[in-house]
Design an enzyme around this catalytic site. Structure first.
Site, mmCIF file in Angstrom:
data_model
loop_
_atom_site.group_PDB
_atom_site.id
_atom_site.type_symbol
_atom_site.label_atom_id
_atom_site.label_comp_id
_atom_site.label_asym_id
_atom_site.label_seq_id
_atom_site.Cartn_x
_atom_site.Cartn_y
_atom_site.Cartn_z
ATOM 1 N N CYS A 178 0.841 -1.210 0.000
ATOM 2 C CA CYS A 178 0.000 0.000 0.000
ATOM 3 C C CYS A 178 0.871 1.253 0.000
ATOM 4 O O CYS A 178 1.580 1.529 0.970
ATOM 5 C CB CYS A 178 -0.914 -0.020 1.219
ATOM 6 S SG CYS A 178 -1.797 1.515 1.521
ATOM 7 N N CYS A 226 0.031 3.637 2.830
ATOM 8 C CA CYS A 226 0.575 3.146 4.103
ATOM 9 C C CYS A 226 2.068 3.451 4.182
ATOM 10 O O CYS A 226 2.567 3.892 5.221
ATOM 11 C CB CYS A 226 0.343 1.642 4.240
ATOM 12 S SG CYS A 226 -1.390 1.137 4.167
#
Length: 180
Positions: free
Chosen positions: A68, A71
Site C-alpha cells: 500500500c 501506508c
C-alpha cells in the site's frame, strides 16, 4: 598550463550533472524503500491487539499492507506519532494480507487501507478513518482520545458520494428473485 577546450569543459559539466542526478535518485529510491522496511519494523513493534484492547490505555489500530503506497507514505509520520504518544496510547497494526486478521477485517468493515480504528481505554470503538491522515490530524485525535473527549475532525474526514442508485426491477425482464 594548457587550458581545457570548451567542448571538453561542456562534456565534463554534463558528466558531473548526470552523476549528481543519479546520486539524488539513488538516495530518494533508498528512502522510499525504507518506508516499506519501516512498516515492517513498526508492525513488529506494535502492541498485540488482545493486549492493546485490555490494558486500560486507548488504542489506535491500523489495517495496512506492505504494498500500500499510502501506508508507506504515512509510515514516517506514524513513527513520529508513536514516539510522541507511545507511552500513553497503544498502537496495533494488522496486515490485511494475513488471513489471521480476516475476522477483524470483516468486523470493522475494512474496504480501503490504511484504515484506522480508535478505541477508548475500555476497548470500545469511538471512530474510524480511512485513507492517508495528516500527522497533525492524528495527533489531534490521539490527544482527544487520551483526554476522553469526542474525536476531532471525525465526521468531516473526506468527501462522500452523493450518488443514490435507483433499484427498480425492470418491467421487460423476469424478476431474478422470483426463482421460477
Amino acid at each position: 598550463m594548457q587550458s581545457t577546450p570548451p567542448a571538453q569543459r561542456m562534456r565534463n559539466f554534463a558528466i558531473v550533472t548526470i552523476a549528481i542526478v543519479l546520486v539524488v535518485a539513488l538516495v530518494l529510491g533508498v528512502r522510499a524503500q525504507n518506508f516499506t522496511d519501516s512498516l515492517a519494523t513498526q508492525a513488529k513493534q506494535s502492541q498485540p491487539l488482545d493486549i492493546a484492547l485490555t490494558n486500560g490505555k486507548p488504542t489506535l489500530m491500523e489495517f495496512y499492507a506492505d504494498w500500500c503506497t499510502s501506508c508507506q507514505a504515512m509510515a514516517p509520520d506514524l513513527a513520529t506519532v508513536k514516539a510522541q504518544f507511545g507511552d500513553r496510547v497503544n498502537f496495533s497494526m494488522l496486515n490485511v494480507d494475513n488471513t489471521k486478521w480476516l475476522p477483524e477485517v470483516t468486523k470493522y468493515r475494512v474496504d480501503g487501507i490504511p484504515h484506522f480504528v480508535f478505541f477508548d481505554n475500555k476497548g470500545r470503538v469511538l471512530a474510524q478513518a480511512i485513507g492517508e491522515q495528516p500527522r497533525q490530524i492524528l495527533e489531534l485525535k490521539l490527544t482527544d482520545l487520551m483526554a476522553g473527549n469526542p474525536l476531532s475532525d471525525t465526521a468531516a474526514a473526506g468527501e462522500v458520494s452523493k450518488f443514490t442508485p435507483k433499484v427498480v426491477p425492470s418491467e421487460d425482464k423476469a424478476d431474478p428473485r422470483a426463482h421460477g
